[in-house]
Scaffold this active site. Structure first.
Site, PDB file in Angstrom:
ATOM      1  CG  ASP A  14      -2.017   1.207   1.295  1.00  0.00           C
ATOM      2  OD1 ASP A  14      -2.234   1.655   0.127  1.00  0.00           O
ATOM      3  OD2 ASP A  14      -2.636   1.126   2.455  1.00  0.00           O
ATOM      4  CG  ASP A 108      -3.487   3.846  -3.521  1.00  0.00           C
ATOM      5  OD1 ASP A 108      -4.266   3.061  -3.928  1.00  0.00           O
ATOM      6  OD2 ASP A 108      -3.509   4.538  -2.380  1.00  0.00           O
ATOM      7  CD  GLU A 109      -5.527  -0.857  -1.266  1.00  0.00           C
ATOM      8  OE1 GLU A 109      -5.445  -1.702  -0.505  1.00  0.00           O
ATOM      9  OE2 GLU A 109      -6.686   0.124  -1.330  1.00  0.00           O
TER      10      GLU A 109
END
Length: 367
Positions: A14, A108-109
């Protein structure tokens, strides 16, 4: 007896305050300052906040007006999604150096299954550390990671040592980790559910574990079954490289509040048309139509109806959405409308393992 059960080493990576960190990376003048990615107007919403802004209580999905009130020195920056996607693609290329089992959750993860990996490294902990270092060297951005036996625990763990840290929950530590965990830290337990659990005397995983399956399903519906299993370390969902969506939707926020259903019909027509376009692009249909209504005071209301057949046609979607709109009176003027379709023709049912089977295997697994 246990030979056919999956033995997994899962990493959840993350990025730390991704959008805001990208803006600070590209503009040195913003570094060390409280910034929010999003619009500053009275209709604006915070898409992401830097850690400097978070100290003042600024959070994603917060009204820009409230964010500015919490942090008078807050700097608003317009989102640049093309730039975020560019960096996200760079990060994913790093992931694929280790495994093809990568399941992105957003820009983003992502989850990575490194049980068997391209580096032949038996340590998921060392792989996560190496990935984070490579991301920093390649992009200049920090990432955090959670490492454990399943996706649920890995995701929860990735938040423990943020920012720029990682947390490994080994098989023999799983039960104690979950029992000690604050109920607010459980992925899938939102603010409203947490408050409900508090009233029931459930503050930690141990408290949750003391509740029977019958009690949890009666109190929380289908989610009760989920809570019952995850607090026992049971989460059998595999990392899916091509993640199949559980729902498809479209929504619009309006410049001025709408105070009558009549004014909403034209907007719903446009939303249904966009939803139809998305469905047909992916060749998806569904049975459950949900109408989302966000009022001017930010309270949220959803109304759903499940049809006996799959639909993807704008006319049928709109007809059902209209029915849901008139199902009950409006509570206030409306700032947002959305329509989504779930119960899709892409879904497959997965039978959960029993508690005894899953935990026995996990504790024998050399992590």
């Amino acid at each position: 007896m246990y030979n056919d059960l999956p033995l997994r080493k899962i990493i959840h990576v993350d990025m730390d305050a991704f959008y805001a960190s990208v803006e600070q990376l590209d503009n040195p003048e913003l570094r060390g300052k409280p910034i929010a990615v999003g619009g500053k107007s009275k209709r604006g919403v915070v898409a992401a906040a830097s850690y400097e802004a978070r100290k003042f209580g600024v959070r994603s999905a917060m009204s820009s007006v409230i964010a500015q009130r919490n942090c008078p020195d807050l700097i608003f920056v317009k989102a640049r999604f093309d730039r975020y996607k560019e960096i996200s693609q760079t990060i994913r290329k790093i992931f694929y150096d280790y495994t093809d089992l990568v399941e992105p959750l957003s820009l983003d993860e992502a989850y990575l299954d490194v049980t068997v990996n391209k580096k032949g490294n038996p340590s998921a902990t060392l792989i996560a550390k190496e990935i984070r270092q490579r991301i920093l060297e390649k992009t200049g951005l920090n990432a955090s990671a959670g490492i454990s036996i399943n996706k649920f625990i890995a995701k929860v763990a990735s938040d423990i040592n943020k920012p720029n840290g990682q947390k490994t929950v080994n098989p023999e530590e799983v039960i104690q980790f979950l029992e000690d965990l604050d109920i607010r830290k459980f992925y899938g337990v939102g603010k409203v559910t947490a408050e409900k659990m508090y009233k029931l005397g459930v503050f930690t995983g141990k408290d949750l574990k003391s509740k029977s399956l019958e009690f949890l399903t009666e109190t929380f519906g289908k989610s009760g079954t989920y809570y019952y299993h995850v607090v026992r370390g049971i989460h059998t969902s595999a990392v899916k490289p091509h993640r199949i969506p559980k729902s498809v939707g479209a929504e619009r926020t309006f410049n001025e509040n709408l105070s009558s259903e009549i004014f909403m019909l034209e907007r719903l027509d446009h939303i249904a048309k966009e939803l139809e376009r998305r469905l047909k692009k992916s060749d998806i249909a569904g049975k459950t139509v949900t109408l989302k209504i966000k009022y001017s005071d930010f309270t949220l209301n959803t109304r759903s109806k499940t049809l006996p057949y799959f639909i993807a046609d704008k006319g049928l979607i709109l007809e059902t959405a209209k029915e849901l709109l008139y199902q009950e009176e409006l509570q206030n003027s409306v700032r947002l409308l959305g329509i989504s379709l779930a119960n899709l023709n892409t879904e497959k049912k997965e039978k959960p393992k029993t508690e005894k089977e899953t935990i026995s295997v996990q504790l024998k697994f050399d992590f």
